[in-house]
Scaffold this active site. Structure first.
Site, PDB file in Angstrom:
ATOM      1  CG  HIS A 117      -1.830   1.132   1.382  1.00 49.81           C
ATOM      2  ND1 HIS A 117      -3.171   1.058   1.092  1.00 49.81           N
ATOM      3  CD2 HIS A 117      -1.616   2.409   1.769  1.00 49.81           C
ATOM      4  CE1 HIS A 117      -3.735   2.232   1.299  1.00 49.81           C
ATOM      5  NE2 HIS A 117      -2.807   3.076   1.719  1.00 49.81           N
ATOM      6  CD  GLU A 118       1.461   3.556   3.739  1.00 48.71           C
ATOM      7  OE1 GLU A 118       1.601   4.630   3.102  1.00 48.71           O
ATOM      8  OE2 GLU A 118       0.444   3.305   4.426  1.00 48.71           O
ATOM      9  CG  HIS A 124       0.208   8.407  -7.351  1.00 42.85           C
ATOM     10  ND1 HIS A 124      -1.089   8.486  -6.926  1.00 42.85           N
ATOM     11  CD2 HIS A 124       0.261   9.168  -8.469  1.00 42.85           C
ATOM     12  CE1 HIS A 124      -1.784   9.251  -7.756  1.00 42.85           C
ATOM     13  NE2 HIS A 124      -0.988   9.673  -8.697  1.00 42.85           N
ATOM     14  CG  HIS A 177       0.222   6.205  -0.521  1.00 42.78           C
ATOM     15  ND1 HIS A 177      -0.851   6.846  -1.080  1.00 42.78           N
ATOM     16  CD2 HIS A 177      -0.271   5.527   0.547  1.00 42.78           C
ATOM     17  CE1 HIS A 177      -1.946   6.558  -0.376  1.00 42.78           C
ATOM     18  NE2 HIS A 177      -1.626   5.753   0.603  1.00 42.78           N
TER      19      HIS A 177
HETATM   20 ZN   LIG Z   1      -3.075   5.179   2.017  1.00 39.88          ZN
END
Ligand SMILES: [Zn+2]
Length: 599
Positions: A387-388, A394, A391
């Site tokens: 998940h991180e 991105h 980020h």
């Molecule tokens: Zn998040």
């Protein structure tokens, strides 16, 4: 728990990559202070010519870039060692610097608003470099119809400290003043219940513990229903009044306008999710069966379906799992992530004494996209790394392909790349792992994500929309009105078979997000967009992946809806939401199949 100094360097951030020593930090402080103290010279020249505007924009972005970098450095030093006085002091200094910058640059936005479209277009031609700030200028100019006179704006700015105070009042009341009493935990030990540990007890495998946490918590909330009602009512009225004062049709129009979205997107989400309620009713029925209870109560909803999975992952295994998942995104994504995770020190891995809990990704255009973890070896932790990493990647693509001031993507798309990674990892592990128990545990997590992110947040979104609409129609929002409406929505979203225990009507009192109006729907739209993207990556492969990477590169340069279109996702199409619901339904089906086979 380990002391920070006991952890190997390769598992910790090396912040000297941001500033090599204290002297370098001080150099940026001085540079920033100098820019701030000289900034008032722009007040006279900013609107006089293209050159004047350009040099103002150059300086204002330079100041904010420096502050961001100083903030990143001091904040990261602080969160890994919150008792460190030096880091605390540095954080405080950056805060003061940022406040000084705010007051020195106060005139930039109001002055841009004085410009008209034709002057701006002419100046772009006269001074082509001014085009670098086109998006920033356009974003300010679109606020023009909703901006008040200078006098009024000044007044509003002076009031800004007392406006917006509801959320902190609610937080202080619920987290410091309220006493929720004690309950007995699984071992019969008396423990203090708080809003912050409530969900942990709700996840207990012991039904008695869950029931007692639920009843004890809401007993206190119920006693203060009128206070919470007055607080929420006054917040909603404030938001509606502020929106009206600025000339918006309603508070929902004002909020979605700021997100560069429309109420249509908001309402479509609610419509689509409402149509698919039988899917979540089915999930609750599955939950009832697996928990082996006659009827499912509100306090059973967080109980895990699978006892904790025995499979553990070392951090190095987690890195290879995540990298293996990331191969699908092509070379640049994979290579960058690999060097970030293994060579460039992006991640601060393990919990240690004084380190902040949770996980996040943070950085600036002038730093690496760092990741904080509190890695504990469960599949959940591997998923958090994925998940991180989403980020951070991105941010990497946004920053690499845009000017620094255009690189920040908005909240509306902020959870897309992270959720894409989480879903891809879950799908990949489901097809690979051989243990039924591990697959059930992954499916349990996946279903929990859809329940919490898609359904729960949409119910919240509907609640907020209705409350604001009531206030705008002049209907009073008393605790009774709010609670009975909330209960009505709970009945709808949980279906006929779940027991709606009386106390659930007070749940709205404990949701801090209701004091950030029209915020939570973005969680639901993000997971829907992510689910649609994952489906296309899995079916179309490389041909689609290049579109997805183009989306990551958009950063904040275009509106969030336009950037999603780059990835082929049209948020006005109900199929996007429906796709996420299908993925949820498939997880339920698969769980039943494996669970049935096991028994
Ligand atoms: Zn998040």
């Amino acid at each position: 728990m380990l002391e920070r100094k006991e952890i190997e360097a390769k598992y910790k951030w090396d912040l000297s990559a941001i500033y090599k020593d204290e002297a370098a930090v001080e150099e940026d402080f001085s540079l920033c202070e100098k820019l701030i103290s000289e900034f008032s010279r722009h007040e006279g020249e900013m609107l006089s010519s293209a050159e004047g505007l350009l040099s103002t924009m150059d300086d204002v972005t330079k100041i904010s870039a420096k502050i961001e970098k100083l903030w990143c450095y001091s904040y990261l030093a602080f969160v890994v060692d919150t008792k460190n006085n030096k880091a605390q002091g540095l954080v405080a200094r950056v805060r003061t610097l940022a406040a000084r910058a705010d007051s020195a640059t106060w005139f930039v936005s109001p002055y841009i608003l004085r410009l008209d479209g034709s002057t701006v277009s002419r100046w772009y031609e006269e001074q082509p470099r001014l085009k670098d700030y086109e998006r920033m200028i356009e974003k300010t100019l679109r606020e023009k119809p909703y901006t008040l006179s200078d006098e009024c704006e000044k007044l509003m700015a002076k009031l800004s400290d007392c406006i917006d105070s509801h959320e902190s009042i609610r937080g202080i009341f619920a987290n410091s003043d309220l006493q929720f009493g004690k309950i007995k935990d699984e071992n019969g030990k008396k423990v203090q219940l708080a809003d912050t540990n409530y969900v942990m007890y709700l996840m207990s495998g012991d039904r008695g513990v869950r029931r007692s946490a639920f009843q004890t918590l809401y007993k206190t909330y119920e006693q203060f229903a009128n206070t919470f009602g007055t607080l929420y009512s006054s917040y909603v009225k404030e938001q509606c009044t502020l929106a009206k004062m600025r000339g918006y049709k309603s508070s929902i129009v004002a909020s979605t306008f700021r997100d560069e979205v429309t109420p249509v997107i908001y309402n479509n989400l609610i419509k689509s999710v409402r149509r698919s309620l039988p899917t979540i009713y089915d999930y609750y029925e599955l939950k009832r069966e697996v928990l082996g209870v006659d009827r499912l109560h509100m306090y059973d909803l967080y109980a895990p379906l699978v006892s904790e999975c025995e499979r553990e992952y070392s951090y190095d295994e987690a890195v290879s799992e995540v990298l293996d998942m990331a191969k699908v995104f092509g070379d640049e994504y994979y290579d960058t992530l690999k060097s970030g995770l293994t060579e460039r020190g992006w991640v601060d891995v393990y919990p240690s004494v004084g380190k902040q809990g949770g996980a996040f990704s943070a950085g600036t255009p002038e730093t690496e996209p760092y990741i904080l973890l509190n890695y504990n070896g469960k599949f959940d932790d591997v998923s958090t790394l994925a998940h991180e990493a989403g980020h951070s990647m991105h941010s990497y693509f946004s920053r690499k392909n845009n000017l620094p001031h255009d690189s920040q993507y908005t909240i509306f798309v902020a959870e897309v790349a992270s959720t894409v990674n989480e879903l891809l990892l879950a799908h990949k592990k489901l097809s690979e792992c051989e243990s039924d128990n591990e697959r059930l545990s992954i499916l349990d997590g996946l279903m929990e994500t859809y329940k919490g992110t898609l359904y729960r947040q949409t119910m919240f979104a509907e609640f907020e929309r209705d409350m604001h609409a009531k206030a705008e129609r002049g209907e009073p929002l008393t605790a009774e009105v709010i609670s009975s409406h909330y209960k009505k929505l709970v009945c709808k979203y949980f279906g006929p078979k779940v027991v709606k225990d009386r106390q659930i009507a007070y749940e709205w009192m404990r949701i801090p997000h209701f004091y950030s109006a029209f915020y939570v729907y973005k969680y639901a739209t993000c997971i829907s967009a992510a689910s649609a993207i994952v489906k296309r990556i899995e079916t179309e492969g490389d041909a689609y992946v290049s579109k997805y990477i183009e989306f990551l590169k958009c950063g904040g340069k275009i509106s969030p809806l336009d950037s999603l279109k780059v990835a082929g996702i049209d948020m006005s199409d109900p199929e996007v939401i429906n796709g996420a619901i299908e993925d949820f339904a498939e997880a339920i089906r698969l769980f039943r199949e494996i669970y049935g086979k096991k028994r």
